[in-house]
Structure formats: C-alpha cells, structure tokens
Design a protein around this motif. Structure first.
Motif, mmCIF file in Angstrom:
data_model
loop_
_atom_site.group_PDB
_atom_site.id
_atom_site.type_symbol
_atom_site.label_atom_id
_atom_site.label_comp_id
_atom_site.label_asym_id
_atom_site.label_seq_id
_atom_site.Cartn_x
_atom_site.Cartn_y
_atom_site.Cartn_z
ATOM 1 N N ILE A 144 0.842 -1.193 0.000
ATOM 2 C CA ILE A 144 0.000 0.000 0.000
ATOM 3 C C ILE A 144 0.880 1.246 0.000
ATOM 4 O O ILE A 144 2.075 1.180 0.304
ATOM 5 C CB ILE A 144 -0.952 0.027 1.218
ATOM 6 N N ARG A 145 0.285 2.367 -0.335
ATOM 7 C CA ARG A 145 0.979 3.648 -0.311
ATOM 8 C C ARG A 145 0.927 4.200 1.110
ATOM 9 O O ARG A 145 -0.153 4.515 1.622
ATOM 10 C CB ARG A 145 0.308 4.628 -1.276
ATOM 11 N N ALA A 149 -8.693 4.801 0.131
ATOM 12 C CA ALA A 149 -8.305 5.708 -0.949
ATOM 13 C C ALA A 149 -7.086 5.203 -1.722
ATOM 14 O O ALA A 149 -6.539 5.932 -2.555
ATOM 15 C CB ALA A 149 -8.015 7.100 -0.387
ATOM 16 N N GLN A 150 -6.661 3.984 -1.478
ATOM 17 C CA GLN A 150 -5.482 3.453 -2.157
ATOM 18 C C GLN A 150 -5.714 3.329 -3.666
ATOM 19 O O GLN A 150 -6.800 2.971 -4.118
ATOM 20 C CB GLN A 150 -5.121 2.079 -1.582
ATOM 21 N N ASP A 151 -4.672 3.624 -4.427
ATOM 22 C CA ASP A 151 -4.703 3.486 -5.882
ATOM 23 C C ASP A 151 -4.508 2.008 -6.243
ATOM 24 O O ASP A 151 -3.536 1.390 -5.794
ATOM 25 C CB ASP A 151 -3.578 4.322 -6.487
ATOM 26 N N ASP A 156 3.028 2.690 11.024
ATOM 27 C CA ASP A 156 1.912 1.837 11.426
ATOM 28 C C ASP A 156 0.763 2.148 10.475
ATOM 29 O O ASP A 156 0.218 3.247 10.485
ATOM 30 C CB ASP A 156 1.528 2.154 12.872
ATOM 31 N N HIS A 157 0.387 1.189 9.657
ATOM 32 C CA HIS A 157 -0.648 1.403 8.646
ATOM 33 C C HIS A 157 -2.062 1.238 9.204
ATOM 34 O O HIS A 157 -3.037 1.379 8.455
ATOM 35 C CB HIS A 157 -0.454 0.432 7.478
ATOM 36 N N GLY A 158 -2.172 0.889 10.476
ATOM 37 C CA GLY A 158 -3.486 0.629 11.056
ATOM 38 C C GLY A 158 -3.959 -0.791 10.833
ATOM 39 O O GLY A 158 -4.995 -1.196 11.350
ATOM 40 N N VAL A 159 -3.194 -1.558 10.044
ATOM 41 C CA VAL A 159 -3.438 -2.976 9.787
ATOM 42 C C VAL A 159 -2.077 -3.638 9.596
ATOM 43 O O VAL A 159 -1.074 -2.968 9.333
ATOM 44 C CB VAL A 159 -4.288 -3.228 8.521
ATOM 45 N N LEU A 160 -2.046 -4.933 9.723
ATOM 46 C CA LEU A 160 -0.889 -5.709 9.298
ATOM 47 C C LEU A 160 -1.080 -6.036 7.824
ATOM 48 O O LEU A 160 -2.118 -6.584 7.437
ATOM 49 C CB LEU A 160 -0.783 -6.998 10.109
ATOM 50 N N VAL A 161 -0.112 -5.707 6.984
ATOM 51 C CA VAL A 161 -0.211 -5.952 5.545
ATOM 52 C C VAL A 161 0.537 -7.245 5.206
ATOM 53 O O VAL A 161 1.732 -7.373 5.485
ATOM 54 C CB VAL A 161 0.356 -4.778 4.731
ATOM 55 N N VAL A 162 -0.168 -8.192 4.628
ATOM 56 C CA VAL A 162 0.426 -9.440 4.156
ATOM 57 C C VAL A 162 0.512 -9.352 2.640
ATOM 58 O O VAL A 162 -0.498 -9.128 1.971
ATOM 59 C CB VAL A 162 -0.407 -10.651 4.596
ATOM 60 N N HIS A 163 1.722 -9.539 2.086
ATOM 61 C CA HIS A 163 1.909 -9.273 0.656
ATOM 62 C C HIS A 163 2.927 -10.215 0.036
ATOM 63 O O HIS A 163 3.687 -10.911 0.709
ATOM 64 C CB HIS A 163 2.376 -7.823 0.457
ATOM 65 N N GLY A 164 2.927 -10.213 -1.293
ATOM 66 C CA GLY A 164 3.911 -10.917 -2.093
ATOM 67 C C GLY A 164 4.676 -9.912 -2.927
ATOM 68 O O GLY A 164 5.165 -8.920 -2.424
ATOM 69 N N HIS A 165 4.838 -10.198 -4.249
ATOM 70 C CA HIS A 165 5.353 -9.267 -5.251
ATOM 71 C C HIS A 165 6.865 -9.109 -5.218
ATOM 72 O O HIS A 165 7.512 -9.150 -6.261
ATOM 73 C CB HIS A 165 4.677 -7.900 -5.095
#
Length: 252
Positions: free
Chosen positions: A174-175, A182-184, A201-210
């Motif tokens: 995320i940005r 509002a994320q693109d 701190d994004h307010g969430v835990l982000v689980v990602h790949g990429h």
C-alpha cells in the motif's frame, strides 16, 4: 515431493491479529507452478481437516501466471477449487493486470510481459510467443482466442485486496500515508520501495507478495511471503490463526 518446513511460530501475540475462531492461509506468488500449488494446498487442507476453525479463509496474493510452465494449469486448478471451496479469495497481481490489459488491446507492455514471464504463459495456452511479437496488432485477438472465456472472466474479476479483522491481504503493498479506502489500485499491484521502506503503522498488518525474499520477512507493519516459487521451487503460505502465526512451504 511432499516435504515442508514450518518456518516460524510466534512466541508473543502480534499487535494485529484475526478475530478469535478465524484462520486464514495466504499463499504467495505462484507464477505458473501448478505442481507447487497442488503440494501446498494439500498441506493446508490436511491442517484444516485435522483441526478446523469456525471461519476459514484461503487467499492467493496474485501473480498466479507467468514465469513457470503451467499458467493455464494454475488457473484451471483455481477454477476447480473456487467451485467447491467458499473460503477461497484470489487476488490480482501486476502480471494478471498486464495480461488483462493486452486482452483489452493495450499493447504497451507486450514486449515487457513476454520478457518477464509472459512467454511461458503464452506457451501454456498453445501460443507461439514469437508470433505475438511479429504481429503485435494481432496479439489481443490471438490471446482472446487461446485463453478460455472462463479464464479471462476470472482474471478480469480479481480484487486488489481483502481485509479480515486487523489484516490486509494485498499483492504488492500500500501507499504509506494514504487511507486504505483511498489506495490506488496501481499501487496495490505494483508498489515497491515506498511501501517496503516504510516503518509506519498502517493501522493494519499488511500481508503481501510481489517482492521476492529468501525467507518470509516479518516486520511490525507487514509480512512478505513471495519466496520466488518459479525459480526456487519454494512456494510459501502464511497461516494466521487468531493471534498465532506459522508458515508452510514446499520443499526447495
């Protein structure tokens, strides 16, 4: 080969977690490795069957296609799974976005797509990648003819993210500093450096790949699980179970 490694189990509850009684498995970038996906799903299914939860989620983080030899086989497998497993959510990655754009006639990324794994994808659908380059204007029609309608429909409908409790599952990230709502979509499928370098701190835990990592990376604000399956033979899944975490992986 059916060996796997449980790579990590947290000793202390993480700051962000799933609701009690909820378990989610997130699978990193498959990239055309149907063999590894079948192996990993068997491990996940065994855990779920042996010790079920009231609420189960199975999430693929995108980049299902390209690089590996069985892009078509991966999509076939997931369509079969989708018909029988209501817990399944399949997210879209940047590789799916490129293919869908070309199906729609946008050829800007044709050469890049073929270079970065699209050649193997095209071959899995019975296409000659050279023919796509020789007559690029005909490429969209060739792709639409070769790719079954059910596959194209699935690829077009893939969401960019899904949130479960305090956890956001997304392909790339995320940005930082932008509200989640509002994320693109471009960032959700493509972002790297601003997200990877952020300690916010994004307010969430982000689980990602990429972004490929040698081992799953655990940060206070994110967990990265793309272990480069197409090249390494190691496809990784993160299990979040209430406040607990562990990993499953295919053998390298």
């Amino acid at each position: 080969m059916n060996r796997f490694t449980a790579l990590f189990r947290s000793a202390d509850p993480p700051t962000y977690a799933l609701p009690a009684g909820t378990r989610a498995y997130a699978i990193g970038d498959v990239h055309g490795r149907r063999d590894l996906l079948e192996e990993l799903l068997a491990l996940i299914d065994a855990e779920r069957s042996a010790d079920p939860r009231p609420r189960e989620h199975l999430i693929l983080l995108g980049d299902l296609i390209d690089r590996g030899p069985e892009s078509r086989g991966v999509v076939d497998l997931l369509l079969e799974r989708q018909a029988t497993d209501p817990s399944l959510t399949i997210l879209g990655g940047n590789h799916e976005a490129m293919l869908v754009a070309m199906l729609d006639g946008n050829l800007r990324d044709l050469e890049s797509w073929l270079h970065f794994g699209g050649e193997e994808c095209a071959t899995s659908y019975g296409l000659d990648p050279i023919a796509l380059l020789v007559e690029p204007a005909a490429a969209p029609a060739l792709l639409r003819t070769a790719i079954p309608e059910a596959h194209a429909t699935l690829l077009r409908a893939l969401p960019d993210s899904v949130r479960i409790g305090d956890v956001l599952f997304v392909h790339a990230g995320i940005r930082p500093g932008v509200a989640l709502e509002a994320q693109d979509p471009q960032d959700l499928r493509w972002i790297r450096t601003p997200f990877l370098r952020s300690a916010a701190d994004h307010g969430v835990l982000v689980v990602h790949g990429h972004t490929v990592v040698g081992e799953p990376e655990i940060h206070p604000n994110r967990i990265a699980i793309d272990t480069g399956a197409s090249a390494t033979g190691r496809l990784t899944a993160l299990c979040l179970d209430g406040t607990e975490r562990h990993f499953l992986a295919t053998g390298a």
